[in-house]
Design a protein around this motif. Structure first.
Motif, PDB file in Angstrom:
ATOM      1  N   PRO A  40       0.810  -1.226   0.000  1.00 10.38           N
ATOM      2  CA  PRO A  40       0.000   0.000   0.000  1.00 10.38           C
ATOM      3  C   PRO A  40       0.838   1.268   0.000  1.00 10.38           C
ATOM      4  CG  PRO A  40      -0.897  -1.569   1.557  1.00 10.38           C
ATOM      5  CD  PRO A  40       0.415  -2.136   1.106  1.00 10.38           C
ATOM      6  N   ILE A  41       1.911   1.288   0.788  1.00 14.13           N
ATOM      7  CA  ILE A  41       2.755   2.494   0.874  1.00 14.13           C
ATOM      8  C   ILE A  41       3.387   2.811  -0.475  1.00 14.13           C
ATOM      9  CG2 ILE A  41       4.915   3.396   1.831  1.00 14.13           C
ATOM     10  CD1 ILE A  41       4.166   2.002   4.466  1.00 14.13           C
ATOM     11  N   VAL A  42       4.015   1.819  -1.084  1.00 14.76           N
ATOM     12  CA  VAL A  42       4.694   2.041  -2.371  1.00 14.76           C
ATOM     13  C   VAL A  42       3.688   2.371  -3.468  1.00 14.76           C
ATOM     14  CG1 VAL A  42       6.114   0.966  -4.158  1.00 14.76           C
ATOM     15  CG2 VAL A  42       6.665   0.593  -1.747  1.00 14.76           C
ATOM     16  N   PRO A 206      -2.271   9.543  18.028  1.00 16.45           N
ATOM     17  CA  PRO A 206      -1.184   8.914  17.261  1.00 16.45           C
ATOM     18  C   PRO A 206      -0.884   9.613  15.933  1.00 16.45           C
ATOM     19  CG  PRO A 206      -2.581   7.237  18.226  1.00 16.45           C
ATOM     20  CD  PRO A 206      -3.289   8.550  18.446  1.00 16.45           C
ATOM     21  N   PRO A 207      -1.896   9.921  15.089  1.00 15.99           N
ATOM     22  CA  PRO A 207      -1.576  10.613  13.843  1.00 15.99           C
ATOM     23  C   PRO A 207      -0.941  11.985  14.068  1.00 15.99           C
ATOM     24  CG  PRO A 207      -3.774   9.680  13.740  1.00 15.99           C
ATOM     25  CD  PRO A 207      -3.330   9.567  15.160  1.00 15.99           C
ATOM     26  N   GLY A 241       6.171  11.159  -1.242  1.00 17.57           N
ATOM     27  CA  GLY A 241       5.033  10.264  -1.103  1.00 17.57           C
ATOM     28  C   GLY A 241       5.335   9.093  -0.191  1.00 17.57           C
ATOM     29  N   LEU A 242       6.522   8.527  -0.308  1.00 15.79           N
ATOM     30  CA  LEU A 242       6.912   7.407   0.549  1.00 15.79           C
ATOM     31  C   LEU A 242       6.965   7.814   2.016  1.00 15.79           C
ATOM     32  CD1 LEU A 242       9.709   5.768  -1.636  1.00 15.79           C
ATOM     33  CD2 LEU A 242       7.476   4.791  -1.094  1.00 15.79           C
ATOM     34  N   VAL A 243       7.498   9.012   2.274  1.00 16.02           N
ATOM     35  CA  VAL A 243       7.571   9.507   3.654  1.00 16.02           C
ATOM     36  C   VAL A 243       6.167   9.701   4.220  1.00 16.02           C
ATOM     37  CG1 VAL A 243       8.271  11.445   5.130  1.00 16.02           C
ATOM     38  CG2 VAL A 243       9.821  10.601   3.352  1.00 16.02           C
ATOM     39  N   SER A 247       4.330   7.299   7.221  1.00 15.08           N
ATOM     40  CA  SER A 247       3.838   7.865   8.487  1.00 15.08           C
ATOM     41  C   SER A 247       2.341   7.642   8.624  1.00 15.08           C
ATOM     42  CB  SER A 247       4.160   9.362   8.564  1.00 15.08           C
ATOM     43  OG  SER A 247       3.458  10.089   7.578  1.00 15.08           O
ATOM     44  N   SER A 248       1.616   7.725   7.515  1.00 15.33           N
ATOM     45  CA  SER A 248       0.171   7.502   7.541  1.00 15.33           C
ATOM     46  C   SER A 248      -0.156   6.084   7.982  1.00 15.33           C
ATOM     47  CB  SER A 248      -0.423   7.779   6.157  1.00 15.33           C
ATOM     48  OG  SER A 248      -1.799   7.460   6.124  1.00 15.33           O
TER      49      SER A 248
END
Length: 271
Positions: A40-42, A206-207, A241-243, A247-248
């Motif tokens: 999902p992240i990538v 947390p977010p 976007g990866l960062v 974190s998300s």
């Protein structure tokens, strides 16, 4: 610790204990987190950076109240994909916490099934409920802001608080659906009385904490890309976007862990 018992019999959730343990759980299970969240992240980083590059300015335009007045196609595509991946990961992480590792794998996490459909439908239902609750609130605040423009900032805080409380009261309904608990939204809503603010903090803290760390990383990346003269390239957008997505998803995992702990206390209290 079981928390303090209120006059109505509801057990107060121990916020500090739950939040600390939620962060600790995600850290201890970091290998599984990487396995479940990497795709999902990538994928989201690639899609988001690609859309920004191909369709610049295709996002959301907000008014003075912070409400959307126009939505571009890039945002709609990104939003749809984000919701799908969020559903897949959230259901997998809830089940991992509540049921155990033997029931979850990367393959089952990425496979769409009835639980994910139920989670998505319940999530949409909560969003519609929040919209229904927010409608009179927004209209009232708009009238006040039209008369007293300086009230605009306060109205935004009030809207965030109302949305957070409404979502928090129903969040355990999402959690229950991940483990096939047939409990109704009404029962969850009534059973979480007295813990609205605590549940809201569990979903917001947390977010916010992770977001502050994210800002530092984004600032560092921005500095490096600017020095290298690649700040406007697709590669820079992908790194950003990866960062952001990492974190998300850490935030999603921590919140899901915290809500799972709250859910177990809720079930124990109402057993």
């Amino acid at each position: 610790m079981n928390g303090n018992r209120q006059s109505g019999g509801t057990v107060e959730l121990p916020l500090t204990e739950i939040l600390v343990n939620a962060f600790k759980y995600v850290y201890e299970e970091r290998k599984d987190f990487i396995a479940l969240a990497s795709l999902p992240i990538v994928a989201l980083a690639l899609i988001s950076s690609g859309l920004d590059f191909l369709m610049p300015g295709g996002g959301v335009t907000l008014n003075k109240m912070g409400l959307p007045v126009s939505v571009g196609p890039a945002y709609l595509i990104d939003f749809a994909v984000t919701i799908v991946f969020f559903t897949m990961f959230a259901v997998a992480w809830y089940r991992k916490f509540l049921i155990g590792e033997e029931d979850i794998s990367v393959a089952t996490a990425l496979k769409w099934d009835g639980r994910k459909t139920r989670f998505l439908l319940r999530f949409i239902g909560l969003v519609l409920l929040m919209a229904f609750i927010m409608l009179p609130v927004t209209l009232g605040l708009s009238l006040i802001t039209a008369t007293i423009p300086a009230f605009g900032a306060v109205s935004i805080v009030i809207m965030i608080a109302v949305v957070s409380l409404a979502y928090a009261r129903g969040a355990l309904w999402l959690t229950a659906g991940c483990v096939d608990d047939p409990i109704k939204l009404r029962d969850v809503w009534l059973g979480t009385r007295g813990n609205s603010w605590r549940l809201a903090i569990l979903t917001l803290a947390p977010p916010l904490v992770i977001g502050l760390v994210e800002k530092l990383f984004v600032a560092a990346v921005a500095m490096v890309t600017q020095v290298l003269g690649v700040s406007s390239t697709l590669t820079a957008g992908l790194i950003f976007g990866l960062v952001v997505e990492t974190s998300s998803y850490i935030g999603i995992a921590v919140v899901a862990s915290a809500l799972s702990m709250a859910y177990l206390r809720f079930k124990s209290q109402n057993a």
